[in-house]
Design an enzyme around this catalytic site. Structure first.
Site, short mmCIF file in Angstrom:
data_model
loop_
_atom_site.label_atom_id
_atom_site.label_comp_id
_atom_site.label_asym_id
_atom_site.label_seq_id
_atom_site.Cartn_x
_atom_site.Cartn_y
_atom_site.Cartn_z
CD GLN A 1 5.93 9.62 11.36
OE1 GLN A 1 6.96 8.84 11.04
NE2 GLN A 1 4.61 9.22 11.29
CE1 TYR B 1 9.93 1.24 14.42
CE2 TYR B 1 8.28 2.58 13.46
CZ TYR B 1 9.21 1.84 13.35
OH TYR B 1 9.50 1.03 12.15
NE ARG C 1 3.71 -0.77 -0.02
CZ ARG C 1 4.29 -1.89 -0.31
NH1 ARG C 1 4.34 -2.38 -1.20
NH2 ARG C 1 5.11 -2.18 0.75
#
Length: 385
Positions: free
Chosen positions: A101, A188, A332
């Protein structure tokens, strides 16, 4: 086999993947210091999870100014490329597929994290509110801080950043990655250019939606020219309503999120990239994506679509069977269950995540989560007999 639709072989570009379960980008802040180099322990962590259909690495900054959190890895130096090579070798040895990424945080940074303690970069000189950066206060210790006031990028600097994305893609190929994902989510840099909250430019990179999508178009085209479009994915976080003001920065609630992100998806369709990854809101009582958006996203984009959020195996299978998703990413659950696909396939119980060890530290909460053991399996079979 539990939820068999998740275990159908499926193509991604030229590759045939063994299942539809994705390990998405998960920030763990365990790179080697002082130069943000991937470590052998990180190679072990990703190798343990190579049973995923494919893996996307944690966010990996494309240049030193792209860093917003201490101890996150980069992919701009030779030492970092060599560190990532050990990761990709480990995953490939297990028959896995792994994408890098590519990440630039833009304004969600702090002067302490910037070269020469300079101001962070942004489309406009607007401070990121309701966001946090993370700085080191001493070796192995740090704290969350408000991001610093950024400075506005010049057009020349924007063009240079596009080339930095392309160079990061070259570095990823040199490190042995199977492809790259462009991080265009979570408030971002690329997301900042898309959003009217962060982008108030009046040149060709601001104003109209077409102009605000220009950086996305240029980065996707530049990266695709390096890797081939069939080895590129893009991640978005399209929020439609906000039930928690502290979370607004994560995806920005645009005035017309449906139009904004469908137009963004059209950019990806025109580029012919391999996949679109949509990260949904993942906190308690979070709003769901409207079904109208899911339907139009599928109609608009002919590549693979990944959804991530608060998915369990049953909900994931329903999304695949409904035709909305080709893959489902589990965040998670993959942290705490290195053998997550096997657990889903067999209906085995899941380990719980230890929140105290999510970010930073050593092997505890990183590489020491157990796989489902034969002893547990035998005990459960005996209990059921």
């Amino acid at each position: 086999m539990q939820h068999s639709s998740l275990f159908e072989a499926v193509t991604l570009g030229s590759r045939v993947l063994k299942n539809r379960i994705v390990m998405p980008a998960l920030t763990r802040q365990r790179s080697g210091q002082p130069d943000d180099i991937p470590t052998p322990q990180m190679a072990t962590y990703y190798r343990q999870r190579a049973g995923a259909g494919f893996i996307v690495t944690e966010g990996t900054q494309i240049e030193p100014r792209g860093k917003g959190y201490a101890w996150t890895p980069g992919i701009y130096s030779q030492a970092q490329i060599e560190g990532w090579s050990k990761v990709t070798d480990a995953v490939h040895a297990e028959g896995g597929v792994i994408f890098a990424q590519l990440w630039h945080v833009g304004r969600v940074s702090h002067t302490q994290l910037q070269p020469g303690h300079a101001a962070p970069l942004a489309p406009s000189a607007i401070q990121a509110l309701n966001a946090k950066s993370f700085i080191e206060t001493s070796p192995g210790a740090g704290r969350l801080v408000e991001p610093s006031m950024p400075r506005e990028l010049t057009v020349t600097e924007i063009k240079e950043l596009v080339e930095l994305y392309a160079q990061a893609a070259r570095n990823a190929l040199n490190a042995g990655f199977d492809g790259v994902e462009i991080h265009s989510a979570n408030g971002y840099l690329v997301n900042q250019f898309i959003s009217t909250h962060a982008n108030q430019r009046t040149d060709e990179y601001g104003g109209s939606l077409h102009n605000r999508l220009r950086l996305l178009r240029e980065v996707v085209e530049a990266v695709s020219a390096v890797t081939g479009p069939d080895r590129v994915g893009v991640r978005f976080t399209p929020l439609f309503t906000s039930t928690n003001e502290d979370r607004v920065y994560i995806g920005f609630v645009e005035q017309d999120p449906h139009q904004t992100y469908i137009e963004a998806i059209k950019v990806l369709e025109q580029a012919g990239i391999a996949y679109l990854s949509i990260a949904e809101a993942d906190w308690a009582n979070a709003p769901d994506l409207p079904e109208t958006f899911r339907r139009e996203a599928r109609r608009t984009f002919s590549g693979r679509i990944i959804y991530a959020g608060l998915y369990d195996a049953a909900r994931a299978a329903r999304m695949v069977e409904a035709g909305y998703a080709d893959f489902i990413a589990f965040g998670r659950p993959f942290i705490a269950n290195p053998d997550l696909p096997q657990r889903i396939a067999n209906g085995w119980p899941l380990n719980k995540v230890d929140p105290a060890t999510l970010y930073g530290g050593g092997e505890q909460g990183f590489t020491d989560y157990p796989v489902y053991s034969r002893a547990e399996l035998t005990a459960n079979e005996e209990a059921l007999s």
